[in-house]
Design a protein around this motif. Structure first.
Motif, PDB file in Angstrom:
ATOM      1  N   SER A 205       5.802 -24.932  -1.332  1.00 60.16           N
ATOM      2  CA  SER A 205       5.385 -25.921  -0.340  1.00 60.16           C
ATOM      3  C   SER A 205       4.153 -26.685  -0.814  1.00 60.16           C
ATOM      4  CB  SER A 205       5.096 -25.232   0.998  1.00 60.16           C
ATOM      5  OG  SER A 205       6.239 -24.573   1.489  1.00 60.16           O
ATOM      6  N   ARG A 206       3.183 -25.968  -1.367  1.00 56.97           N
ATOM      7  CA  ARG A 206       1.976 -26.641  -1.858  1.00 56.97           C
ATOM      8  C   ARG A 206       2.307 -27.579  -3.007  1.00 56.97           C
ATOM      9  NH1 ARG A 206      -2.546 -21.752  -1.764  1.00 56.97           N
ATOM     10  NH2 ARG A 206      -3.001 -21.870   0.478  1.00 56.97           N
ATOM     11  N   ARG A 207       3.240 -27.168  -3.841  1.00 60.63           N
ATOM     12  CA  ARG A 207       3.629 -28.026  -4.958  1.00 60.63           C
ATOM     13  C   ARG A 207       4.292 -29.304  -4.445  1.00 60.63           C
ATOM     14  NH1 ARG A 207       4.245 -27.142 -10.370  1.00 60.63           N
ATOM     15  NH2 ARG A 207       5.732 -28.476 -11.469  1.00 60.63           N
ATOM     16  N   ILE A 208       5.122 -29.169  -3.416  1.00 56.31           N
ATOM     17  CA  ILE A 208       5.789 -30.340  -2.835  1.00 56.31           C
ATOM     18  C   ILE A 208       4.754 -31.305  -2.265  1.00 56.31           C
ATOM     19  CG2 ILE A 208       7.263 -31.098  -0.926  1.00 56.31           C
ATOM     20  CD1 ILE A 208       8.949 -28.602  -1.391  1.00 56.31           C
ATOM     21  N   LEU A 209       3.772 -30.770  -1.529  1.00 55.39           N
ATOM     22  CA  LEU A 209       2.748 -31.619  -0.925  1.00 55.39           C
ATOM     23  C   LEU A 209       1.859 -32.265  -1.991  1.00 55.39           C
ATOM     24  CD1 LEU A 209       1.666 -29.447   2.135  1.00 55.39           C
ATOM     25  CD2 LEU A 209       2.800 -31.664   2.212  1.00 55.39           C
ATOM     26  N   ALA A 210       1.480 -31.486  -3.005  1.00 52.76           N
ATOM     27  CA  ALA A 210       0.620 -32.037  -4.063  1.00 52.76           C
ATOM     28  C   ALA A 210       1.325 -33.158  -4.810  1.00 52.76           C
ATOM     29  CB  ALA A 210       0.211 -30.925  -5.024  1.00 52.76           C
ATOM     30  N   ARG A 211       2.606 -32.976  -5.076  1.00 50.35           N
ATOM     31  CA  ARG A 211       3.352 -34.019  -5.787  1.00 50.35           C
ATOM     32  C   ARG A 211       3.496 -35.258  -4.924  1.00 50.35           C
ATOM     33  NH1 ARG A 211       8.752 -32.318  -8.848  1.00 50.35           N
ATOM     34  NH2 ARG A 211       7.140 -31.217 -10.023  1.00 50.35           N
ATOM     35  N   ARG A 327       3.791 -46.478  -0.861  1.00 44.37           N
ATOM     36  CA  ARG A 327       4.538 -45.441  -1.576  1.00 44.37           C
ATOM     37  C   ARG A 327       4.001 -44.046  -1.242  1.00 44.37           C
ATOM     38  NH1 ARG A 327       4.400 -41.988  -5.480  1.00 44.37           N
ATOM     39  NH2 ARG A 327       2.183 -42.359  -5.817  1.00 44.37           N
ATOM     40  N   LEU A 328       2.666 -43.912  -1.221  1.00 45.12           N
ATOM     41  CA  LEU A 328       2.079 -42.613  -0.916  1.00 45.12           C
ATOM     42  C   LEU A 328       2.373 -42.184   0.520  1.00 45.12           C
ATOM     43  CD1 LEU A 328      -1.395 -42.898  -2.677  1.00 45.12           C
ATOM     44  CD2 LEU A 328       0.453 -41.335  -3.272  1.00 45.12           C
ATOM     45  N   GLU A 329       2.278 -43.116   1.458  1.00 44.51           N
ATOM     46  CA  GLU A 329       2.559 -42.772   2.850  1.00 44.51           C
ATOM     47  C   GLU A 329       4.021 -42.381   3.028  1.00 44.51           C
ATOM     48  OE1 GLU A 329       1.284 -46.077   5.168  1.00 44.51           O
ATOM     49  OE2 GLU A 329      -0.858 -45.669   4.884  1.00 44.51           O
ATOM     50  N   ALA A 330       4.925 -43.092   2.359  1.00 43.77           N
ATOM     51  CA  ALA A 330       6.347 -42.747   2.441  1.00 43.77           C
ATOM     52  C   ALA A 330       6.605 -41.380   1.810  1.00 43.77           C
ATOM     53  CB  ALA A 330       7.192 -43.817   1.752  1.00 43.77           C
ATOM     54  N   ALA A 331       5.943 -41.102   0.683  1.00 44.78           N
ATOM     55  CA  ALA A 331       6.123 -39.807   0.027  1.00 44.78           C
ATOM     56  C   ALA A 331       5.574 -38.676   0.885  1.00 44.78           C
ATOM     57  CB  ALA A 331       5.430 -39.812  -1.335  1.00 44.78           C
ATOM     58  N   ALA A 332       4.444 -38.913   1.562  1.00 46.37           N
ATOM     59  CA  ALA A 332       3.883 -37.890   2.444  1.00 46.37           C
ATOM     60  C   ALA A 332       4.816 -37.626   3.627  1.00 46.37           C
ATOM     61  CB  ALA A 332       2.512 -38.329   2.945  1.00 46.37           C
ATOM     62  N   GLY A 333       5.410 -38.689   4.186  1.00 45.84           N
ATOM     63  CA  GLY A 333       6.372 -38.491   5.264  1.00 45.84           C
ATOM     64  C   GLY A 333       7.609 -37.762   4.796  1.00 45.84           C
ATOM     65  N   LYS A 334       8.037 -38.066   3.569  1.00 42.85           N
ATOM     66  CA  LYS A 334       9.227 -37.416   3.019  1.00 42.85           C
ATOM     67  C   LYS A 334       8.966 -35.945   2.722  1.00 42.85           C
ATOM     68  CE  LYS A 334      11.371 -40.644   0.562  1.00 42.85           C
ATOM     69  NZ  LYS A 334      11.759 -41.408  -0.661  1.00 42.85           N
ATOM     70  N   THR A 337      10.217 -33.504   5.238  1.00 34.89           N
ATOM     71  CA  THR A 337      11.649 -33.210   5.149  1.00 34.89           C
ATOM     72  C   THR A 337      11.940 -32.257   3.995  1.00 34.89           C
ATOM     73  OG1 THR A 337      12.130 -35.400   6.042  1.00 34.89           O
ATOM     74  CG2 THR A 337      13.933 -34.242   4.955  1.00 34.89           C
ATOM     75  N   LEU A 338      11.243 -32.449   2.874  1.00 32.90           N
ATOM     76  CA  LEU A 338      11.482 -31.603   1.704  1.00 32.90           C
ATOM     77  C   LEU A 338      11.065 -30.156   1.953  1.00 32.90           C
ATOM     78  CD1 LEU A 338      10.329 -33.982  -1.182  1.00 32.90           C
ATOM     79  CD2 LEU A 338      12.666 -33.393  -0.524  1.00 32.90           C
ATOM     80  N   LEU A 339      10.188 -29.929   2.933  1.00 35.71           N
ATOM     81  CA  LEU A 339       9.770 -28.558   3.234  1.00 35.71           C
ATOM     82  C   LEU A 339      10.904 -27.730   3.819  1.00 35.71           C
ATOM     83  CD1 LEU A 339       6.163 -29.019   4.652  1.00 35.71           C
ATOM     84  CD2 LEU A 339       6.851 -28.159   2.430  1.00 35.71           C
ATOM     85  N   ILE A 340      12.020 -28.368   4.164  1.00 39.84           N
ATOM     86  CA  ILE A 340      13.195 -27.614   4.604  1.00 39.84           C
ATOM     87  C   ILE A 340      13.684 -26.701   3.482  1.00 39.84           C
ATOM     88  CG2 ILE A 340      15.608 -27.840   5.325  1.00 39.84           C
ATOM     89  CD1 ILE A 340      14.847 -30.388   6.751  1.00 39.84           C
ATOM     90  N   VAL A 341      13.486 -27.121   2.241  1.00 40.87           N
ATOM     91  CA  VAL A 341      13.949 -26.319   1.093  1.00 40.87           C
ATOM     92  C   VAL A 341      13.266 -24.957   1.055  1.00 40.87           C
ATOM     93  CG1 VAL A 341      14.116 -26.239  -1.416  1.00 40.87           C
ATOM     94  CG2 VAL A 341      14.581 -28.375  -0.206  1.00 40.87           C
ATOM     95  N   PRO A 342      11.908 -24.886   1.028  1.00 40.94           N
ATOM     96  CA  PRO A 342      11.302 -23.541   1.062  1.00 40.94           C
ATOM     97  C   PRO A 342      11.560 -22.809   2.377  1.00 40.94           C
ATOM     98  CG  PRO A 342       9.614 -25.244   1.209  1.00 40.94           C
ATOM     99  CD  PRO A 342      10.885 -25.938   0.854  1.00 40.94           C
ATOM    100  N   LEU A 343      11.749 -23.539   3.467  1.00 39.98           N
ATOM    101  CA  LEU A 343      12.059 -22.871   4.738  1.00 39.98           C
ATOM    102  C   LEU A 343      13.375 -22.118   4.632  1.00 39.98           C
ATOM    103  CD1 LEU A 343      11.699 -22.329   7.776  1.00 39.98           C
ATOM    104  CD2 LEU A 343      12.818 -24.524   8.216  1.00 39.98           C
ATOM    105  N   ALA A 344      14.407 -22.784   4.098  1.00 35.83           N
ATOM    106  CA  ALA A 344      15.725 -22.169   4.014  1.00 35.83           C
ATOM    107  C   ALA A 344      15.799 -21.123   2.913  1.00 35.83           C
ATOM    108  CB  ALA A 344      16.788 -23.250   3.783  1.00 35.83           C
TER     109      ALA A 344
END
Length: 371
Positions: A205-211, A327-334, A337-344
């Motif tokens: 999750s931290r890696r997803i947010l940092a990226r 781009r950064l705001e869109a990536a932060a919003g996305k 959604t990507l956090l569903i991956v570590p959740l599942a």
């Protein structure tokens, strides 16, 4: 197996305490961030005061002296203003004096570059200082918007981390204390494996947010340091400031080069050298990274049609900055959604292993040898 259950119960309590302790750390980080935000406001206010004093005809040293009296004594900004004032009183270059403090106060980076440009080109200092204050406020507003967009994703990550720690409270609520809940080998092994999944989920999750929050990087160009689109935008704005002073393109590029770092500095140095070699406009800018294309096109069109190059470069830089912010705001919003991956893949299995499976083992007679 009661000893094993007691050990795991203690580990669970320690994990819960660890979750609470970083929260206090986060509060301290929030307080630090608030201080940084206040510091940015003080820097911008100090620059506004300096600009007004310069507009009134005062010398830079006198303007800094007056500005320093308006900053609280405990503020680091006041100390920086006093040091730069002493440098100016000795006759040292102001740009170098500001540059000394950019690591301590990153908010001064653009001011140091702008001040250096005015000293090398002879342009008016007051517009450069006023422009630096406005740029600082715009950047801070963009950072606040990005922080607001990413807050939801961060909250989701910490909420998901709570799932594996619910086994003990749920078991206690239904009459199974933690040392009994994890007091058998299958439940203990499931708990250990579950926490492995949980902390793996935190790392992902931290890696997803940092990226998501990382500025776009220019292609690497060894041995130069890496640069980002933010560095390109800042350099383009400084180029606009230099061009506004009325100097030629080559002179302005050469004046901006010392104020930059890494790949951006190398790109502008190559472009200036290519102009010196007699290369055409397009050929000169071909030596720079593709990220410079909007600036090169705007500058080329202005030169071809007799328009003011400074305004063309400023417009291109503002478009680059707006594009990177979006781009950064869109990536932060996305990222939410990507956090569903570590959740599942990580947090839900961790919840099953640390909570559901130990409860089943203890509640169902004979399940996996438990009960």
């Amino acid at each position: 197996m009661s000893n094993l259950g007691a050990i795991l119960a203690g580990a669970l309590l320690a994990g819960i305490a660890a979750l609470v302790w970083p929260r206090h750390r986060r509060r301290r980080r929030v307080r630090v961030a608030e201080k940084e935000s206040l510091r940015a406001d003080r820097v911008a206010s100090a620059l506004d005061t300096i600009a007004m004093c310069l507009q009134a005809g005062l010398t830079p040293a006198r303007a800094l002296s007056i500005s320093g009296t308006r900053v609280p004594e405990a503020s680091i900004v006041r100390g920086v203003l006093a040091d730069v004032h002493r440098s100016l009183a000795r006759g040292d270059p102001g740009g170098v004096a500001w540059q000394r403090h950019t690591r301590q106060l990153p908010e001064l980076q653009m001011l140091a570059g702008a001040w250096t440009l005015t000293e090398s080109s002879g342009a008016s200092l007051q517009p450069a200082v006023a422009w630096s204050a406005g740029h600082l406020r715009e950047r801070r507003a963009a950072a606040e918007r990005l922080g607001a967009v990413s807050a939801g994703a961060r909250s989701s990550m910490y909420l998901m981390l709570l799932l594996p720690f619910t086994g003990g409270p749920i078991g206690f609520f239904i009459g199974i204390p933690p040392w009994e809940l994890y007091g058998n080998v299958p439940a203990a092994m499931a708990c250990i494996l579950g926490f492995g999944f949980a902390f793996g989920g935190v790392a992902i999750s931290r890696r997803i947010l940092a990226r998501a929050l990382r500025p776009a990087a220019l292609p690497t160009d060894p041995p130069h340091e890496d640069s980002t689109m933010t560095d390109v935008t800042d350099a383009a704005l400084l180029l606009h400031l230099a061009l506004a002073g009325g100097s030629g393109i080559i002179e302005c590029l050469e004046a901006v080069v010392p104020t930059c770092r890494g790949r951006v500095r190398a790109d502008l140095a190559r472009v200036a050298a290519a102009y010196r070699w007699g290369k055409s406009h397009d050929e000169a800018w071909a030596y720079a990274a593709d990220a410079w294309e909007p600036v090169a096109i705007a500058l080329g069109l202005a030169l071809d049609h007799g328009a003011a190059p400074a305004e063309a470069v400023r417009s291109a830089a503002n478009r680059l900055r707006a594009s990177e912010t979006v781009r950064l705001e869109a990536a932060a919003g996305k990222a939410g959604t990507l956090l569903i991956v570590p959740l599942a893949m990580m947090f839900l299995p961790a919840f099953m292993l640390t909570t559901v499976l130990p409860l089943v083992i203890n509640l169902v007679p004979g399940a996996m040898g438990g009960g």
